[in-house]
Design a protein around this motif. Structure first.
Motif, PDB file in Angstrom:
ATOM      1  N   ALA A  22      44.024  42.043  42.008  1.00  0.00           N
ATOM      2  CA  ALA A  22      44.800  42.679  40.938  1.00  0.00           C
ATOM      3  C   ALA A  22      43.970  42.702  39.663  1.00  0.00           C
ATOM      4  N   VAL A  23      44.092  43.820  38.946  1.00  0.00           N
ATOM      5  CA  VAL A  23      43.400  43.984  37.667  1.00  0.00           C
ATOM      6  C   VAL A  23      44.454  44.370  36.639  1.00  0.00           C
ATOM      7  N   GLU A  24      44.567  43.589  35.577  1.00  0.00           N
ATOM      8  CA  GLU A  24      45.622  43.822  34.587  1.00  0.00           C
ATOM      9  C   GLU A  24      45.039  43.915  33.184  1.00  0.00           C
ATOM     10  N   ALA A  25      45.421  44.981  32.484  1.00  0.00           N
ATOM     11  CA  ALA A  25      45.113  45.089  31.062  1.00  0.00           C
ATOM     12  C   ALA A  25      46.255  44.405  30.319  1.00  0.00           C
ATOM     13  N   VAL A  26      46.061  43.131  29.983  1.00  0.00           N
ATOM     14  CA  VAL A  26      47.126  42.329  29.374  1.00  0.00           C
ATOM     15  C   VAL A  26      47.495  42.890  28.010  1.00  0.00           C
ATOM     16  N   ASP A  27      46.499  43.226  27.220  1.00  0.00           N
ATOM     17  CA  ASP A  27      46.686  43.917  25.952  1.00  0.00           C
ATOM     18  C   ASP A  27      45.399  44.691  25.678  1.00  0.00           C
ATOM     19  N   GLU A  28      45.247  45.197  24.477  1.00  0.00           N
ATOM     20  CA  GLU A  28      44.124  46.078  24.163  1.00  0.00           C
ATOM     21  C   GLU A  28      42.766  45.447  24.489  1.00  0.00           C
ATOM     22  N   LEU A  29      42.640  44.163  24.232  1.00  0.00           N
ATOM     23  CA  LEU A  29      41.340  43.514  24.372  1.00  0.00           C
ATOM     24  C   LEU A  29      41.358  42.339  25.345  1.00  0.00           C
ATOM     25  N   THR A  30      42.337  42.291  26.234  1.00  0.00           N
ATOM     26  CA  THR A  30      42.414  41.198  27.205  1.00  0.00           C
ATOM     27  C   THR A  30      42.525  41.765  28.617  1.00  0.00           C
ATOM     28  N   LEU A  31      41.596  41.381  29.450  1.00  0.00           N
ATOM     29  CA  LEU A  31      41.555  41.827  30.848  1.00  0.00           C
ATOM     30  C   LEU A  31      41.706  40.621  31.748  1.00  0.00           C
ATOM     31  N   MET A  32      42.609  40.726  32.740  1.00  0.00           N
ATOM     32  CA  MET A  32      42.794  39.640  33.689  1.00  0.00           C
ATOM     33  C   MET A  32      42.479  40.120  35.102  1.00  0.00           C
ATOM     34  N   LEU A  33      41.636  39.369  35.791  1.00  0.00           N
ATOM     35  CA  LEU A  33      41.325  39.628  37.192  1.00  0.00           C
ATOM     36  C   LEU A  33      41.964  38.525  38.027  1.00  0.00           C
ATOM     37  N   THR A  34      42.730  38.910  39.040  1.00  0.00           N
ATOM     38  CA  THR A  34      43.337  37.959  39.960  1.00  0.00           C
ATOM     39  C   THR A  34      42.632  38.047  41.300  1.00  0.00           C
ATOM     40  N   LEU A  35      42.282  36.896  41.857  1.00  0.00           N
ATOM     41  CA  LEU A  35      41.510  36.842  43.091  1.00  0.00           C
ATOM     42  C   LEU A  35      42.357  36.320  44.247  1.00  0.00           C
ATOM     43  N   SER A  36      41.984  36.708  45.444  1.00  0.00           N
ATOM     44  CA  SER A  36      42.680  36.230  46.636  1.00  0.00           C
ATOM     45  C   SER A  36      42.271  34.807  46.977  1.00  0.00           C
TER      46      SER A  36
ATOM     47  N   ASP B 295      30.788  59.102  24.634  1.00  0.00           N
ATOM     48  CA  ASP B 295      31.577  60.319  24.412  1.00  0.00           C
ATOM     49  C   ASP B 295      32.641  60.125  23.336  1.00  0.00           C
ATOM     50  N   GLY B 296      32.625  58.972  22.667  1.00  0.00           N
ATOM     51  CA  GLY B 296      33.564  58.707  21.579  1.00  0.00           C
ATOM     52  C   GLY B 296      34.848  58.042  22.002  1.00  0.00           C
ATOM     53  N   GLU B 297      35.061  57.915  23.307  1.00  0.00           N
ATOM     54  CA  GLU B 297      36.283  57.281  23.802  1.00  0.00           C
ATOM     55  C   GLU B 297      36.184  55.765  23.608  1.00  0.00           C
ATOM     56  N   PRO B 298      37.329  55.102  23.339  1.00  0.00           N
ATOM     57  CA  PRO B 298      37.287  53.655  23.096  1.00  0.00           C
ATOM     58  C   PRO B 298      37.099  52.857  24.382  1.00  0.00           C
ATOM     59  N   PHE B 299      36.328  51.768  24.270  1.00  0.00           N
ATOM     60  CA  PHE B 299      36.284  50.808  25.363  1.00  0.00           C
ATOM     61  C   PHE B 299      37.320  49.734  25.090  1.00  0.00           C
ATOM     62  N   ASN B 300      38.189  49.510  26.054  1.00  0.00           N
ATOM     63  CA  ASN B 300      39.237  48.504  25.922  1.00  0.00           C
ATOM     64  C   ASN B 300      39.606  48.001  27.316  1.00  0.00           C
ATOM     65  N   ALA B 301      40.652  47.220  27.396  1.00  0.00           N
ATOM     66  CA  ALA B 301      41.049  46.629  28.667  1.00  0.00           C
ATOM     67  C   ALA B 301      41.461  47.697  29.684  1.00  0.00           C
ATOM     68  N   GLU B 302      42.089  48.764  29.217  1.00  0.00           N
ATOM     69  CA  GLU B 302      42.483  49.844  30.138  1.00  0.00           C
ATOM     70  C   GLU B 302      41.241  50.516  30.736  1.00  0.00           C
ATOM     71  N   ALA B 303      40.225  50.708  29.916  1.00  0.00           N
ATOM     72  CA  ALA B 303      38.982  51.306  30.417  1.00  0.00           C
ATOM     73  C   ALA B 303      38.317  50.386  31.428  1.00  0.00           C
ATOM     74  N   ALA B 304      38.329  49.093  31.145  1.00  0.00           N
ATOM     75  CA  ALA B 304      37.748  48.139  32.086  1.00  0.00           C
ATOM     76  C   ALA B 304      38.532  48.130  33.394  1.00  0.00           C
ATOM     77  N   LYS B 305      39.838  48.180  33.300  1.00  0.00           N
ATOM     78  CA  LYS B 305      40.673  48.225  34.500  1.00  0.00           C
ATOM     79  C   LYS B 305      40.356  49.467  35.329  1.00  0.00           C
ATOM     80  N   PHE B 306      40.176  50.593  34.671  1.00  0.00           N
ATOM     81  CA  PHE B 306      39.829  51.827  35.374  1.00  0.00           C
ATOM     82  C   PHE B 306      38.553  51.637  36.194  1.00  0.00           C
ATOM     83  N   ASN B 307      37.569  50.986  35.614  1.00  0.00           N
ATOM     84  CA  ASN B 307      36.304  50.783  36.309  1.00  0.00           C
ATOM     85  C   ASN B 307      36.472  49.908  37.541  1.00  0.00           C
ATOM     86  N   PHE B 308      37.232  48.824  37.420  1.00  0.00           N
ATOM     87  CA  PHE B 308      37.451  47.963  38.582  1.00  0.00           C
ATOM     88  C   PHE B 308      38.261  48.686  39.658  1.00  0.00           C
TER      89      PHE B 308
END
Length: 588
Positions: free
Chosen positions: A218-232, A184-197
Motif C-alpha cells: 500500500a502507498v498512501e499520501a498521508v498529506d501534502e508532504l508525507t508518504l507512507m509505504l506499507t509492506l507485506s 514541467d512546473g508541476e509540484p512534487f508532493n506525496a501524491e506525485a510520489a504515490k503515482f510513481n510507486f
C-alpha cells in the motif's frame, strides 16, 4: 529511521568534508540549511571548518593517489565495462559501472559546459523501465531520488528529508522536501510520489522495478508532504533500493501526456533538465534554474557522448574533447594513473563480470553441462592477463567491498578433469556446442575469445555472436540466448546483486533459473534486519547458486574514474555514477 539518525548521517558527512578542507564555510551553511540540520549541529560544523573563508582545495585524488573505500584499501585496477544491461555492462575486457549521491566538495564557479564520455549510448530515459547501467549516469542529473548514498555507502536524504520506520518494519513514513517542482512546473508532493510507486507496481507497466519493491502492498499520501509505504513483510534493503531507479521520481503529468515517448523525453526534479538526445551522437542537459537545492548546480550544461572503444575514450579525454570518462580499459590504467595532466581516482567497486547460462533451454537446462563450462575457466589468469591484475577473481556475485562477502565460498578452479566428468554426467562425453552473445567492442571480443579458448580445451565449442550493446540487451531481456557475456554494475546492499537474478520471480532472471530453497533463503535475507543473520543466509544460498552455475562469476572490477583537472568538486561514490550537481569548472 528516526530524524535524529538522519541528522547524524548528514552531520557526519559534512563534518568529514569540513575537517578535510573540502568545503568552505559559506557552502557548508548552504548544505546544512538544505538538510535541515539543527543550529547546534551547524555551529559545531562551523567550528570544525575553522576561520578560513578562502575557497578550499578540492580533493581530487590526482597524482596517482587513490582514496580508500571505508574499511578497505583502494585497489589499483582498471577494467572496462559498458555498464548497462540491468545495470548491466557490455562486458568488455573489463569494464564496470556505478551510482551515488553527490555533494559539492567545494563552492564552485558558476557556468560552463562539461562533456562526459559514456561506454555506450543510452537505451531509455524512463527509469521505471530501464535495465541498462549506462542510463543511470544520465538519470543522476535528471531525476532526484527519495534517498541517496554517499561515498561511504550510507543512506542520505534527498527528496525525503527524513523517515521513520515502524518497530515491526512494516511501515516507512517519509517526510518530503517542501517547494520542489518537476521540470514541467508541476509540484512534487506525496501524491506525485504515490503515482510513481503505483506505476512501478502496476503489472501493465512491465517495470523491472516491480520485483525490487514487491513487498510494498500500500502507498498512501498521508498529506501534502508525507508518504507512507506499507509492506507485506520486513524488507531490510528498501532504503538502499530507493537510492536507485526505484526511488527516482517522474512527473505524473509527463507520464500521462507523453506515454511511451517519455523514454525519449525525461521529466524529473533533478539539477538538470533534458534538452535533446541524438542517438549514437550526444545527449544534452541544461541547468535547472529552479532546482530546490539553493545555489546549485554550478554548470550551465552537461553533454554525454557515447564512445564504445575504450582506447578512443581515453584519447578523447587526453585531448580534452571530453572532460570525464565513465570507464577505462584495464590495459590503459597504468599510464592513465601516471599521467600528470589527468586526475585518476579509484575506489572498491560493487559489481561483477559474468556469463549467464539459460537454465530453462538446451543445452544449459542440464546442470551438469553448466558445471562443465564453469570448471574450464581460469578466473585468476583472466584477471591477471586481460585486466592486468586490477580487481579480483570472483566465485559469487557479492564483491569484497560488501559486508556480505564470504571468501570461503570457493567452488570452481580450472580443472579439465572435473569438466570432462561433468560432461559424462550430462550425457555429452564428447562435448557439445553453444552460442554466446557478446558486445561488439574490442574489449568485449578479447574477453570472449579468452572464454572460448579455455572452454574449448574441454571439447566444448563456444560460438561467439557479436551484437551492438542495445541489441544484445534486447535479446538478453527477452531470454533469447543460450549464453551471454555481461557485467553488473552492483548495488550498495547485496540484495541488489543477487535477488533479481536468482529468485524464480526475480525481475532480472531471464534464464529461468528456479530453486525453491534459494527462493526461501532470498526471501529470508529480505525479512531479517540483523546483518550477521543476513550474512549467514547469503553464504548458504550463494554456495548453492555457485554450485548450480546458472551464472558463471568471473571477476570483480574496481570502480575507476578519470577526468580533466578543470573539474572541481566531484565526489566519487562506489556505485560509479557521475554526479554533477555539485561539480564546477575551475575556469568557469
Amino acid at each position: 529511521m528516526a530524524k535524529e539518525s538522519v541528522d547524524q548521517i548528514a552531520y557526519d558527512r559534512l563534518l568529514r568534508q569540513a575537517i578535510t578542507g573540502q568545503m568552505s564555510r559559506r557552502t557548508l551553511l548552504k548544505r546544512a540549511s538544505v538538510l535541515g540540520l539543527s543550529a547546534g549541529l551547524t555551529t559545531s560544523l562551523l567550528a570544525a571548518c575553522g576561520d578560513d573563508e578562502d575557497e578550499p582545495t578540492a580533493v581530487t585524488g590526482g597524482g596517482g593517489a587513490t582514496p580508500e573505500a571505508p574499511g578497505e584499501t583502494a585497489e589499483t585496477d582498471t577494467d572496462e565495462t559498458p555498464e548497462t544491461a540491468e545495470d548491466e555492462t557490455p562486458e568488455a575486457a573489463g569494464e564496470e559501472t556505478p551510482d551515488a549521491a553527490g555533494e559539492p566538495a567545494v563552492e564552485g564557479a558558476a557556468g560552463g559546459t562539461l562533456i562526459l564520455a559514456l561506454n555506450s549510448d543510452c537505451t531509455t530515459m524512463d527509469p521505471h523501465r530501464s535495465t541498462a547501467a549506462v542510463d543511470r549516469q544520465v538519470y543522476q542529473l535528471v531525476y532526484d531520488k527519495l534517498v541517496d548514498i554517499d561515498e561511504g555507502l550510507n543512506i542520505v536524504p534527498e527528496l525525503a528529508s527524513e523517515w521513520v520506520i515502524s518497530d515491526d518494519g512494516l511501515e516507512y513514513t517519509f517526510t518530503l522536501v517542501e517547494g520542489v517542482t518537476f521540470h514541467d512546473g508541476e509540484p512534487f508532493n506525496a501524491e506525485a510520489a504515490k503515482f510513481n510507486f503505483d506505476r512501478m507496481l502496476d503489472e501493465a507497466t512491465a517495470s523491472p522495478r516491480r520485483s525490487e519493491i514487491t513487498q510494498i502492498t500500500a502507498v498512501e499520501a498521508v498529506d501534502e508532504l508525507t508518504l507512507m509505504l506499507t509492506l507485506s513483510q520486513p524488507f531490510s534493503p528498501l532504503l538502499a533500493t530507493l537510492s536507485d531507479r526505484a526511488g527516482m521520481m517522474i512527473s505524473p503529468a509527463a507520464v500521462e501526456e507523453l506515454g511511451d515517448d517519455l523514454a525519449r523525453n525525461p521529466v524529473g526534479t533533478g539539477a538538470f533538465s533534458f534538452v535533446e538526445w541524438i542517438e549514437d551522437d550526444h545527449l544534452t542537459l541544461t541547468r535547472n534554474d529552479s532546482w530546490w537545492q539553493e545555489g546549485l548546480p554550478y554548470l550551465d550544461e552537461v553533454r554525454y557522448i557515447p564512445i564504445t572503444d575504450a582506447s578512443v575514450r581515453l584519447t578523447a579525454l587526453r585531448t580534452n574533447d571530453v572532460q570525464m570518462i565513465d570507464q577505462v580499459s584495464a590495459r590503459d590504467v597504468a599510464q592513465a594513473r601516471e599521467d600528470p595532466d589527468l586526475v585518476y581516482d579509484e575506489v572498491a567497486g560493487l559489481g561483477f563480470t559474468y556469463i549467464s547460462l539459460h537454465s530453462s533451454n538446451p543445452p544449459f537446462d542440464n546442470m551438469a553441462l553448466r558445471q562443465a563450462v564453469a570448471w574450464t575457466l581460469d578466473r585468476e589468469a583472466i584477471n591477471e592477463t586481460l585486466f592486468f591484475g586490477t580487481g579480483s577473481a570472483a566465485q559469487t556475485p557479492i564483491p569484497p567491498s560488501s559486508w556480505a562477502y564470504d571468501e570461503s565460498v570457493q567452488i570452481y578452479t580450472q580443472d579439465y578433469d572435473m569438466a570432462r566428468q561433468k560432461l559424462e554426467e550430462g550425457g555429452m562425453p564428447d562435448g557439445f556446442e553453444f552460442t554466446m552473445l557478446v558486445t561488439n567492442t574490442p574489449d568485449g571480443v578479447q574477453l570472449a575469445e579468452a572464454y572460448r579458448a579455455m572452454i574449448g580445451e574441454a571439447g566444448i565449442v563456444a560460438n561467439i555472436e557479436l551484437l551492438e550493446f542495445g541489441t544484445l540487451l534486447d535479446r538478453s531481456n527477452a531470454g533469447d540466448y543460450q549464453a551471454v557475456s555481461l557485467g553488473w554494475s552492483g548495488r550498495p546492499d547485496p540484495d541488489g546483486n543477487i535477488y533479481g537474478y536468482f529468485h524464480s520471480e526475480g525481475g532480472l532472471n531471464r534464464g529461468g533459473y528456479s530453486n525453491a530453497e534459494v527462493d526461501e533463503l532470498l526471501d529470508q535475507t529480505r525479512a531479517v534486519s540483523d546483518q550477521d543473520e543476513r550474512r549467514a543466509l547469503y553464504s548458504e544460498l550463494l554456495t548453492i547458486v555457485a554450485e548450480e552455475a546458472p551464472m558463471i562469476f568471473v571477476r570483480f572490477p574496481a570502480e575507476i574514474k578519470i577526468w580533466q583537472p578543470v573539474i572541481e568538486g566531484f565526489m566519487h561514490v562506489p556505485d560509479g555514477m557521475m554526479r554533477m550537481d555539485g561539480v564546477s569548472r575551475t575556469d568557469g
